[in-house]
Design an enzyme around this catalytic site. Structure first.
Site, PDB file in Angstrom:
ATOM      1  N   GLY A 122       0.989  -0.992   0.062  1.00  0.00           N
ATOM      2  CA  GLY A 122      -0.028  -0.006   0.063  1.00  0.00           C
ATOM      3  C   GLY A 122       0.873   1.080   0.054  1.00  0.00           C
ATOM      4  O   GLY A 122       1.818   1.229   0.824  1.00  0.00           O
ATOM      5  N   GLU A 213      28.362  -7.682  23.212  1.00  0.00           N
ATOM      6  CA  GLU A 213      27.514  -6.650  23.474  1.00  0.00           C
ATOM      7  C   GLU A 213      28.380  -5.278  23.662  1.00  0.00           C
ATOM      8  O   GLU A 213      29.465  -5.320  24.120  1.00  0.00           O
ATOM      9  CB  GLU A 213      26.933  -7.104  24.614  1.00  0.00           C
ATOM     10  CG  GLU A 213      26.203  -5.880  25.466  1.00  0.00           C
ATOM     11  CD  GLU A 213      24.951  -4.997  24.532  1.00  0.00           C
ATOM     12  OE1 GLU A 213      24.219  -5.765  23.834  1.00  0.00           O
ATOM     13  OE2 GLU A 213      25.167  -3.698  24.618  1.00  0.00           O
ATOM     14  N   ALA A 330       4.653  -6.392  20.522  1.00  0.00           N
ATOM     15  CA  ALA A 330       3.588  -6.467  20.041  1.00  0.00           C
ATOM     16  C   ALA A 330       2.236  -6.164  20.399  1.00  0.00           C
ATOM     17  O   ALA A 330       1.456  -5.358  19.996  1.00  0.00           O
ATOM     18  CB  ALA A 330       3.441  -8.096  19.540  1.00  0.00           C
ATOM     19  N   HIS A 454      -2.312 -22.125  46.640  1.00  0.00           N
ATOM     20  CA  HIS A 454      -0.878 -22.827  47.184  1.00  0.00           C
ATOM     21  C   HIS A 454      -1.089 -24.269  46.444  1.00  0.00           C
ATOM     22  O   HIS A 454      -2.019 -24.942  46.636  1.00  0.00           O
ATOM     23  CB  HIS A 454      -1.123 -22.858  48.763  1.00  0.00           C
ATOM     24  CG  HIS A 454       0.178 -23.888  49.194  1.00  0.00           C
ATOM     25  ND1 HIS A 454       1.360 -23.164  49.088  1.00  0.00           N
ATOM     26  CD2 HIS A 454       0.190 -25.054  49.627  1.00  0.00           C
ATOM     27  CE1 HIS A 454       2.106 -24.250  49.765  1.00  0.00           C
ATOM     28  NE2 HIS A 454       1.549 -25.373  49.932  1.00  0.00           N
TER      29      HIS A 454
HETATM   30  P1  FAD Z   1       4.732  -5.624  12.019  1.00  0.00           P
HETATM   31  O1  FAD Z   1       4.521  -6.888  13.051  1.00  0.00           O
HETATM   32  O2  FAD Z   1       6.310  -5.572  11.516  1.00  0.00           O
HETATM   33  O3  FAD Z   1       3.861  -5.676  10.689  1.00  0.00           O
HETATM   34  C1  FAD Z   1       3.910  -4.713   9.848  1.00  0.00           C
HETATM   35  C2  FAD Z   1       3.296  -5.342   8.549  1.00  0.00           C
HETATM   36  O4  FAD Z   1       3.341  -4.423   7.621  1.00  0.00           O
HETATM   37  C3  FAD Z   1       4.184  -6.471   7.931  1.00  0.00           C
HETATM   38  O5  FAD Z   1       3.478  -7.395   7.629  1.00  0.00           O
HETATM   39  C4  FAD Z   1       4.619  -5.734   6.658  1.00  0.00           C
HETATM   40  O6  FAD Z   1       4.868  -6.893   5.677  1.00  0.00           O
HETATM   41  C5  FAD Z   1       3.473  -4.975   6.128  1.00  0.00           C
HETATM   42  N1  FAD Z   1       3.915  -3.728   5.516  1.00  0.00           N
HETATM   43  C6  FAD Z   1       5.016  -2.827   5.585  1.00  0.00           C
HETATM   44  N2  FAD Z   1       4.988  -2.027   4.529  1.00  0.00           N
HETATM   45  C7  FAD Z   1       3.818  -2.184   3.891  1.00  0.00           C
HETATM   46  C8  FAD Z   1       3.208  -1.383   2.737  1.00  0.00           C
HETATM   47  N3  FAD Z   1       3.703  -0.502   2.528  1.00  0.00           N
HETATM   48  N4  FAD Z   1       2.063  -2.044   2.522  1.00  0.00           N
HETATM   49  C9  FAD Z   1       1.656  -3.123   2.900  1.00  0.00           C
HETATM   50  N5  FAD Z   1       1.983  -3.948   4.030  1.00  0.00           N
HETATM   51  C10 FAD Z   1       3.066  -3.373   4.377  1.00  0.00           C
HETATM   52  N6  FAD Z   1       7.102  -8.668  20.736  1.00  0.00           N
HETATM   53  C11 FAD Z   1       6.627  -9.151  21.542  1.00  0.00           C
HETATM   54  O7  FAD Z   1       5.590  -8.266  22.407  1.00  0.00           O
HETATM   55  N7  FAD Z   1       6.671 -10.230  22.367  1.00  0.00           N
HETATM   56  C12 FAD Z   1       7.651 -10.981  21.770  1.00  0.00           C
HETATM   57  O8  FAD Z   1       7.440 -12.277  22.219  1.00  0.00           O
HETATM   58  C13 FAD Z   1       8.586 -10.631  20.587  1.00  0.00           C
HETATM   59  N8  FAD Z   1       9.219 -11.416  20.075  1.00  0.00           N
HETATM   60  C14 FAD Z   1       9.943 -10.794  18.990  1.00  0.00           C
HETATM   61  C15 FAD Z   1      10.693 -11.608  18.316  1.00  0.00           C
HETATM   62  C16 FAD Z   1      11.557 -11.485  17.306  1.00  0.00           C
HETATM   63  C17 FAD Z   1      12.624 -12.311  16.978  1.00  0.00           C
HETATM   64  C18 FAD Z   1      11.230 -10.306  16.647  1.00  0.00           C
HETATM   65  C19 FAD Z   1      11.967  -9.703  15.508  1.00  0.00           C
HETATM   66  C20 FAD Z   1      10.412  -9.346  17.220  1.00  0.00           C
HETATM   67  C21 FAD Z   1       9.549  -9.705  18.423  1.00  0.00           C
HETATM   68  N9  FAD Z   1       8.576  -8.873  18.964  1.00  0.00           N
HETATM   69  C22 FAD Z   1       8.102  -9.188  20.211  1.00  0.00           C
HETATM   70  C23 FAD Z   1       8.363  -7.477  18.608  1.00  0.00           C
HETATM   71  C24 FAD Z   1       7.095  -7.622  17.695  1.00  0.00           C
HETATM   72  O9  FAD Z   1       7.257  -8.609  16.721  1.00  0.00           O
HETATM   73  C25 FAD Z   1       6.653  -6.236  17.196  1.00  0.00           C
HETATM   74  O10 FAD Z   1       6.804  -5.344  17.830  1.00  0.00           O
HETATM   75  C26 FAD Z   1       5.501  -6.306  16.449  1.00  0.00           C
HETATM   76  O11 FAD Z   1       5.469  -7.226  15.449  1.00  0.00           O
HETATM   77  C27 FAD Z   1       4.972  -4.853  15.740  1.00  0.00           C
HETATM   78  O12 FAD Z   1       3.910  -4.973  15.330  1.00  0.00           O
HETATM   79  P2  FAD Z   1       3.533  -3.778  14.062  1.00  0.00           P
HETATM   80  O13 FAD Z   1       2.168  -4.304  13.432  1.00  0.00           O
HETATM   81  O14 FAD Z   1       3.793  -2.615  14.245  1.00  0.00           O
HETATM   82  O15 FAD Z   1       4.723  -4.217  12.612  1.00  0.00           O
HETATM   83  P1  NAI Z   2      17.527  -4.579  21.600  1.00  0.00           P
HETATM   84  O1  NAI Z   2      17.444  -3.338  21.450  1.00  0.00           O
HETATM   85  O2  NAI Z   2      16.724  -5.440  22.579  1.00  0.00           O
HETATM   86  O3  NAI Z   2      19.176  -5.141  21.854  1.00  0.00           O
HETATM   87  C1  NAI Z   2      20.210  -4.721  21.029  1.00  0.00           C
HETATM   88  C2  NAI Z   2      21.620  -4.703  21.594  1.00  0.00           C
HETATM   89  O4  NAI Z   2      22.198  -4.501  20.942  1.00  0.00           O
HETATM   90  C3  NAI Z   2      21.507  -3.826  22.804  1.00  0.00           C
HETATM   91  O5  NAI Z   2      22.076  -4.358  23.986  1.00  0.00           O
HETATM   92  C4  NAI Z   2      22.576  -2.946  22.391  1.00  0.00           C
HETATM   93  O6  NAI Z   2      23.486  -2.152  23.325  1.00  0.00           O
HETATM   94  C5  NAI Z   2      23.309  -3.881  21.277  1.00  0.00           C
HETATM   95  N1  NAI Z   2      24.291  -3.070  20.146  1.00  0.00           N
HETATM   96  C6  NAI Z   2      23.720  -2.101  19.433  1.00  0.00           C
HETATM   97  N2  NAI Z   2      24.553  -1.899  18.465  1.00  0.00           N
HETATM   98  C7  NAI Z   2      25.561  -2.646  18.769  1.00  0.00           C
HETATM   99  C8  NAI Z   2      27.066  -2.958  18.347  1.00  0.00           C
HETATM  100  N3  NAI Z   2      27.242  -2.232  17.008  1.00  0.00           N
HETATM  101  N4  NAI Z   2      27.801  -3.947  18.794  1.00  0.00           N
HETATM  102  C9  NAI Z   2      27.415  -4.558  19.850  1.00  0.00           C
HETATM  103  N5  NAI Z   2      26.091  -4.351  20.560  1.00  0.00           N
HETATM  104  C10 NAI Z   2      25.474  -3.665  19.874  1.00  0.00           C
HETATM  105  O7  NAI Z   2      17.203  -5.266  20.078  1.00  0.00           O
HETATM  106  P2  NAI Z   2      16.961  -6.720  19.358  1.00  0.00           P
HETATM  107  O8  NAI Z   2      17.535  -7.592  20.281  1.00  0.00           O
HETATM  108  O9  NAI Z   2      17.454  -6.385  18.064  1.00  0.00           O
HETATM  109  O10 NAI Z   2      15.297  -6.799  19.292  1.00  0.00           O
HETATM  110  C11 NAI Z   2      14.807  -5.641  18.840  1.00  0.00           C
HETATM  111  C12 NAI Z   2      13.502  -5.275  19.403  1.00  0.00           C
HETATM  112  O11 NAI Z   2      12.428  -6.450  19.018  1.00  0.00           O
HETATM  113  C13 NAI Z   2      13.502  -5.358  21.019  1.00  0.00           C
HETATM  114  O12 NAI Z   2      14.152  -4.106  21.413  1.00  0.00           O
HETATM  115  C14 NAI Z   2      12.065  -5.538  21.293  1.00  0.00           C
HETATM  116  O13 NAI Z   2      11.595  -4.502  21.270  1.00  0.00           O
HETATM  117  C15 NAI Z   2      11.695  -6.606  20.126  1.00  0.00           C
HETATM  118  N6  NAI Z   2      11.537  -7.977  20.731  1.00  0.00           N
HETATM  119  C16 NAI Z   2      10.994  -8.421  21.652  1.00  0.00           C
HETATM  120  C17 NAI Z   2      11.006  -9.550  22.296  1.00  0.00           C
HETATM  121  C18 NAI Z   2      10.138  -9.845  23.410  1.00  0.00           C
HETATM  122  O14 NAI Z   2       9.054  -8.984  23.764  1.00  0.00           O
HETATM  123  N7  NAI Z   2      10.144 -11.003  24.031  1.00  0.00           N
HETATM  124  C19 NAI Z   2      11.746 -10.680  21.671  1.00  0.00           C
HETATM  125  C20 NAI Z   2      12.643 -10.224  20.619  1.00  0.00           C
HETATM  126  C21 NAI Z   2      12.608  -8.710  19.907  1.00  0.00           C
END
Ligand code: FAD
Ligand code: NAI
Length: 475
Positions: A122, A213, A330, A454
């Site tokens: 979009g 890190e 999320a 408990h």
């Molecule tokens: P997204 O989930 O990124 O969705 C955006 C969507 O928009 C995508 O489908 C993309 O394809 C689509 N899009 C983008 N541009 C366009 C366009 N122009 N037209 C049409 N479609 C488009 N958060 C948690 O709370 N708990 C967790 O356990 C957790 N684990 C994570 C693990 C990993 C490995 C990662 C990378 C992230 C994790 N997160 C977790 C973070 C979480 O995934 C994000 O915060 C969340 O998905 C954000 O939601 P969103 O709707 O903003 O974007």
């Molecule tokens: P993050 O922000 O959690 O961690 C990135 C880490 O990389 C930091 O500790 C930072 O100091 C370090 N860093 C940055 N630049 C660096 C460099 N050049 N060299 C060495 N270290 C460096 O980001 P991450 O793990 O990539 O996750 C992204 C986001 O996705 C999270 O912040 C979170 O919002 C979301 N997420 C949430 C999860 C959950 O809710 N369980 C699980 C996974 C992701």
């Protein structure tokens, strides 16, 4: 003729698809556009969370934890296992099935709520009298017009400068979730949430894992006492975490990757690994949105600028989730999506940023809500702290998982709970009680006076509340 909608949501991740459902529940005509493709090129709504984030990572964390238990902990329960095997391909296939169930679930929800779903990209075309014209570019091209536009385009993994992801050797979260076999040596840059979760998965499956890190402190945003306890547990499990490093040249060869870095003492070191996961944070995604076409304002990080109500600089254009300020979670995206849909319908949508929980799904799990002790000290707030170790909790002993504690922080004068921090078993579930308590502005005494079942891990929360008043019963 373009199709007209009250609300067009761009992006079908947790921010977007939830906004679409709530808007439809409130009687609006709604379209949701999402471009994510599954392996067959078909639609895969759910965004990062469903496809390469929350859901697949938790599926692999669960599978790898089962393997770890069978390998190391069943014996403590008198269960012996012989011929234990590992089928990584099957594990990945199960994860893919879980992802697909979620994709299909969202497609079903679109139908149930009469939301028009468009598979494609979009982008803004122009402002028109009745709102904004949006072009969908996919299998077919369509022009839509929406009175309100909700942008929920999410975020992408940040690469190290000069080291793009190839998803074979240099992996983002995407490649990290589909490594075809256990690497002998795995490196990760960044010991944040992804670094710890993905590092845990592959360590449990047998990889030798080193995390580099940049910052000198471990999990700086987490309460210091909790981070220290977690660091101790991870190190004991065999995760090598080097803090305060400066990453230099990264070279990919047929043998793998070599990462040159300076350690905390400034010494030059080289790490040789088979694969490298780069998890150094994520960047807001507005690629292909054509924000310029309508003058949608972005900040210097590329995030869409919004106010507290998720309003952008353009009337009728809203933005939620990872593409705007605030934690990239999320459930934060979902809350914003609901609040925006309610505001569009003339209601008073609300997100309480003080009670958004964080969870890191490692073992032990880490979860928190509200202020840390460091934050309270820095703000000069007078507080009382109480903590209770799982070592003294009957259910944790029965589970054989007594690592960690629950810690509660309450205002010294009013006793209002200001923060709850947990490291230990089921922290992800336990934190919900703390969120509810804080949302209702409960005092620590309120929790201390509530009957908890408990034996349950939740008794540790009650005991931490009692500890605020220095009257734990079981410790
Ligand atoms: P997204 O989930 O990124 O969705 C955006 C969507 O928009 C995508 O489908 C993309 O394809 C689509 N899009 C983008 N541009 C366009 C366009 N122009 N037209 C049409 N479609 C488009 N958060 C948690 O709370 N708990 C967790 O356990 C957790 N684990 C994570 C693990 C990993 C490995 C990662 C990378 C992230 C994790 N997160 C977790 C973070 C979480 O995934 C994000 O915060 C969340 O998905 C954000 O939601 P969103 O709707 O903003 O974007
Ligand atoms: P993050 O922000 O959690 O961690 C990135 C880490 O990389 C930091 O500790 C930072 O100091 C370090 N860093 C940055 N630049 C660096 C460099 N050049 N060299 C060495 N270290 C460096 O980001 P991450 O793990 O990539 O996750 C992204 C986001 O996705 C999270 O912040 C979170 O919002 C979301 N997420 C949430 C999860 C959950 O809710 N369980 C699980 C996974 C992701």
């Amino acid at each position: 003729m373009s199709k007209q909608f009250d609300v067009i949501v761009i992006g079908g991740g947790p921010g977007g698809y939830i906004a679409a459902i709530r808007a439809a529940q409130l009687g609006q005509s709604v379209a949701c556009i999402d471009e994510w493709k599954n392996s067959k090129g078909g639609p895969a709504p759910g965004g990062t969370c469903t496809n390469v984030g929350c859901i697949p990572s938790k599926a692999l964390l669960q599978s790898s934890e089962h393997y770890d238990h069978a390998s190391h902990h069943f014996a403590d329960h008198g269960i012996s296992v012989s011929g234990l095997g590992l089928d990584v391909a099957k594990m990945l296939a199960r994860k893919d099935t879980v992802v697909k169930q979620n994709n299909d679930g969202i497609l079903y929800l679109f139908k149930k709520n009469k939301i028009a779903f468009f598979h494609g990209r979009g982008s803004f075309v122009k402002a028109v009298d009745s709102g904004y014209e949006i072009k969908v570019t996919g299998a077919a091209e369509e022009l839509l017009v929406g009175k309100h536009i909700v942008v929920a385009t999410g975020s992408n993994a940040r690469a190290l400068p000069g080291t793009p992801f190839d998803e074979e050797t240099i992996l983002s979260n995407d490649g990290a979730l589909r490594i075809g076999g256990v690497p002998k040596k795995l490196g990760l840059i960044g010991s944040g949430v992804i670094g710890l979760e993905m590092g845990s998965v592959w360590r449990r499956l047998g990889a030798e894992v080193t995390i580099l890190e940049g910052l000198p402190t471990f999990l700086g945003a987490v309460d210091e006492q909790i981070a220290k306890e977690a660091h101790k547990a991870f190190t004991k499990q065999g995760l090598k975490i080097e803090l305060g490093v400066k990453v230099g040249d990264i070279k990919v060869s047929k043998k793998g990757v070599s990462v040159a870095y300076a350690n905390a003492k400034g010494e030059a070191v080289t790490l040789e690994v088979d694969k490298l996961i780069v998890s150094i944070g994520r960047v807001p995604n507005t690629i292909g949105l054509a924000a310029d076409a309508v003058g949608l304002k972005l900040d210097e990080r590329g995030a869409i600028v919004v106010d507290d109500a998720c309003k952008t600089n353009l009337p009728g254009v809203w933005a939620v989730g990872d593409v705007v300020r605030g934690p990239m979670l999320a459930h934060k995206a979902e809350e914003e999506g609901v609040a925006v849909a309610e505001r569009i319908a003339g209601q008073h949508g609300h997100v309480n940023f003080n009670t958004i929980p964080w969870v890191i799904y490692t073992s032990p799990e880490i979860a928190w809500v509200g202020q840390t002790e460091q934050q309270l000290k820095a703000a000069g707030v007078k507080y009382k702290a109480g903590s209770f170790p799982f070592l003294a909790n009957g259910r944790a002993r029965a589970l054989g998982d007594t690592t960690g504690m629950v810690k509660m922080l309450a205002d010294a004068a009013t006793d209002e709970i200001l923060g709850v921090h947990i490291v230990g078993p089921q922290a992800s579930e336990l934190i919900a009680e703390a969120v509810v308590a804080m949302e209702f502005r409960a005092s620590s005494e309120d929790i201390a006076r509530i009957c908890h079942a408990h034996p349950s891990l939740s008794e540790a929360t009650k005991e931490a509340a009692l500890a605020v008043d220095k009257r734990t019963l079981n410790f």
